[in-house]
Motif scaffolding. Sequence first.
Motif, PDB file in Angstrom:
ATOM      1  N   CYS A 261       0.868  -1.178   0.000  1.00 36.42           N
ATOM      2  CA  CYS A 261       0.000   0.000   0.000  1.00 36.42           C
ATOM      3  C   CYS A 261       0.907   1.230   0.000  1.00 36.42           C
ATOM      4  N   VAL A 262       0.326   2.389  -0.282  1.00 38.14           N
ATOM      5  CA  VAL A 262       1.128   3.611  -0.362  1.00 38.14           C
ATOM      6  C   VAL A 262       0.717   4.548   0.759  1.00 38.14           C
ATOM      7  N   LYS A 263       1.637   4.703   1.700  1.00 36.75           N
ATOM      8  CA  LYS A 263       1.431   5.603   2.830  1.00 36.75           C
ATOM      9  C   LYS A 263       2.543   6.632   2.820  1.00 36.75           C
ATOM     10  N   ILE A 264       2.173   7.898   2.978  1.00 42.88           N
ATOM     11  CA  ILE A 264       3.168   8.961   2.978  1.00 42.88           C
ATOM     12  C   ILE A 264       2.904   9.942   4.110  1.00 42.88           C
ATOM     13  N   TRP A 265       3.965  10.663   4.456  1.00 40.69           N
ATOM     14  CA  TRP A 265       3.860  11.778   5.385  1.00 40.69           C
ATOM     15  C   TRP A 265       4.005  13.058   4.571  1.00 40.69           C
ATOM     16  N   ILE A 266       3.175  14.041   4.878  1.00 40.67           N
ATOM     17  CA  ILE A 266       3.326  15.368   4.295  1.00 40.67           C
ATOM     18  C   ILE A 266       3.324  16.376   5.434  1.00 40.67           C
ATOM     19  N   GLU A 267       3.756  17.587   5.135  1.00 39.04           N
ATOM     20  CA  GLU A 267       3.699  18.657   6.117  1.00 39.04           C
ATOM     21  C   GLU A 267       2.260  19.153   6.240  1.00 39.04           C
ATOM     22  N   PRO A 268       1.889  19.633   7.425  1.00 39.14           N
ATOM     23  CA  PRO A 268       0.557  20.221   7.580  1.00 39.14           C
ATOM     24  C   PRO A 268       0.394  21.410   6.636  1.00 39.14           C
TER      25      PRO A 268
ATOM     26  N   LEU B 138      -4.647   9.051   8.129  1.00 37.90           N
ATOM     27  CA  LEU B 138      -4.463   7.993   9.121  1.00 37.90           C
ATOM     28  C   LEU B 138      -4.005   8.589  10.447  1.00 37.90           C
ATOM     29  N   PRO B 139      -4.105   7.807  11.520  1.00 36.05           N
ATOM     30  CA  PRO B 139      -3.525   8.280  12.786  1.00 36.05           C
ATOM     31  C   PRO B 139      -2.027   8.529  12.603  1.00 36.05           C
ATOM     32  N   THR B 140      -1.509   9.479  13.332  1.00 34.98           N
ATOM     33  CA  THR B 140      -0.089   9.831  13.197  1.00 34.98           C
ATOM     34  C   THR B 140       0.775   8.607  13.439  1.00 34.98           C
ATOM     35  N   LYS B 141       1.877   8.549  12.720  1.00 31.72           N
ATOM     36  CA  LYS B 141       2.826   7.451  12.887  1.00 31.72           C
ATOM     37  C   LYS B 141       4.222   8.055  13.015  1.00 31.72           C
ATOM     38  N   GLU B 142       4.958   7.557  13.948  1.00 32.93           N
ATOM     39  CA  GLU B 142       6.319   8.033  14.183  1.00 32.93           C
ATOM     40  C   GLU B 142       7.305   7.056  13.547  1.00 32.93           C
ATOM     41  N   SER B 143       8.391   7.594  13.017  1.00 34.99           N
ATOM     42  CA  SER B 143       9.501   6.793  12.516  1.00 34.99           C
ATOM     43  C   SER B 143      10.782   7.528  12.860  1.00 34.99           C
ATOM     44  N   HIS B 144      11.741   6.802  13.382  1.00 36.12           N
ATOM     45  CA  HIS B 144      13.020   7.421  13.740  1.00 36.12           C
ATOM     46  C   HIS B 144      13.697   8.042  12.516  1.00 36.12           C
ATOM     47  N   ASP B 145      13.474   7.466  11.342  1.00 40.33           N
ATOM     48  CA  ASP B 145      14.087   8.004  10.121  1.00 40.33           C
ATOM     49  C   ASP B 145      13.576   9.403   9.780  1.00 40.33           C
ATOM     50  N   LEU B 146      12.459   9.807  10.341  1.00 36.88           N
ATOM     51  CA  LEU B 146      11.946  11.164  10.122  1.00 36.88           C
ATOM     52  C   LEU B 146      12.682  12.195  10.974  1.00 36.88           C
ATOM     53  N   HIS B 147      13.498  11.743  11.909  1.00 39.13           N
ATOM     54  CA  HIS B 147      14.217  12.658  12.796  1.00 39.13           C
ATOM     55  C   HIS B 147      15.492  13.206  12.173  1.00 39.13           C
ATOM     56  N   ARG B 148      15.875  12.703  11.021  1.00 42.55           N
ATOM     57  CA  ARG B 148      17.065  13.229  10.345  1.00 42.55           C
ATOM     58  C   ARG B 148      16.784  14.638   9.875  1.00 42.55           C
ATOM     59  N   ALA B 149      17.819  15.450   9.784  1.00 45.35           N
ATOM     60  CA  ALA B 149      17.674  16.881   9.496  1.00 45.35           C
ATOM     61  C   ALA B 149      16.799  17.164   8.280  1.00 45.35           C
ATOM     62  N   ALA B 150      16.959  16.398   7.218  1.00 41.32           N
ATOM     63  CA  ALA B 150      16.225  16.664   5.980  1.00 41.32           C
ATOM     64  C   ALA B 150      14.713  16.494   6.137  1.00 41.32           C
ATOM     65  N   LEU B 151      14.286  15.669   7.085  1.00 40.96           N
ATOM     66  CA  LEU B 151      12.856  15.368   7.240  1.00 40.96           C
ATOM     67  C   LEU B 151      12.294  15.784   8.596  1.00 40.96           C
ATOM     68  N   MET B 152      13.044  16.561   9.343  1.00 41.32           N
ATOM     69  CA  MET B 152      12.653  16.936  10.698  1.00 41.32           C
ATOM     70  C   MET B 152      11.248  17.543  10.776  1.00 41.32           C
ATOM     71  N   ARG B 153      10.804  18.201   9.713  1.00 35.62           N
ATOM     72  CA  ARG B 153       9.463  18.820   9.732  1.00 35.62           C
ATOM     73  C   ARG B 153       8.346  17.791   9.778  1.00 35.62           C
TER      74      ARG B 153
ATOM     75  N   GLY C   1       8.965  14.717  11.510  1.00 35.85           N
ATOM     76  CA  GLY C   1       9.247  13.902  12.688  1.00 35.85           C
ATOM     77  C   GLY C   1       8.495  14.357  13.921  1.00 35.85           C
ATOM     78  N   HIS C   2       8.597  13.556  14.956  1.00 36.46           N
ATOM     79  CA  HIS C   2       7.950  13.830  16.241  1.00 36.46           C
ATOM     80  C   HIS C   2       6.448  14.038  16.069  1.00 36.46           C
ATOM     81  N   LYS C   3       5.874  13.249  15.160  1.00 38.84           N
ATOM     82  CA  LYS C   3       4.430  13.235  14.879  1.00 38.84           C
ATOM     83  C   LYS C   3       3.897  14.562  14.355  1.00 38.84           C
ATOM     84  N   LYS C   4       4.770  15.351  13.719  1.00 41.29           N
ATOM     85  CA  LYS C   4       4.322  16.613  13.120  1.00 41.29           C
ATOM     86  C   LYS C   4       3.763  16.409  11.719  1.00 41.29           C
ATOM     87  N   GLY C   5       4.140  15.322  11.045  1.00 45.96           N
ATOM     88  CA  GLY C   5       3.675  15.072   9.683  1.00 45.96           C
ATOM     89  C   GLY C   5       2.265  14.504   9.652  1.00 45.96           C
TER      90      GLY C   5
END
Length: 119
Positions: free
Chosen positions: A60-67, A79-94, A96-100
């Motif tokens: 299936c295709v699941k993505i994170w976008i910025e608000p 979908l309900p927010t999902k956290e991934s440690h890979d989102l904490h890298r500088a390039a994707l920080m926006r 991470g931490h369930k902000k997407g």
Amino acid sequence: MTFRVLDALPILLSRYGETINKVPDDRNGRKGYENKKVMGFDTGNGKVLALDVEESNLNCVKIWIEPPSPPTLAGVTVLPTKESHDLHRAALMRLGHKKGIYLLTETKNAFEGLLAWYA
């Protein structure tokens, strides 16, 4: 027919180019390779998005976008927010931490409509 990660990835690569969050260090001999759970892209308009490529989500295709959340689009589900440690890298920080905003796209047309809106 199911819309899968392998269907979405070429669309993202052709629109946005290479991923922006390759493995940054050599602790596992993978420096410069793609991440195993999240592939991030710079949209070129000041935003980022990330494709969930975790093994359990390949069919299936699941993505994170910025608000903010997208308007109601056929074939796109918030979908309900999902956290991934890979989102904490500088390039994707926006994202991470369930902000997407975490979304499921059911078809190629729904995915392309979402990308057009996000642009």
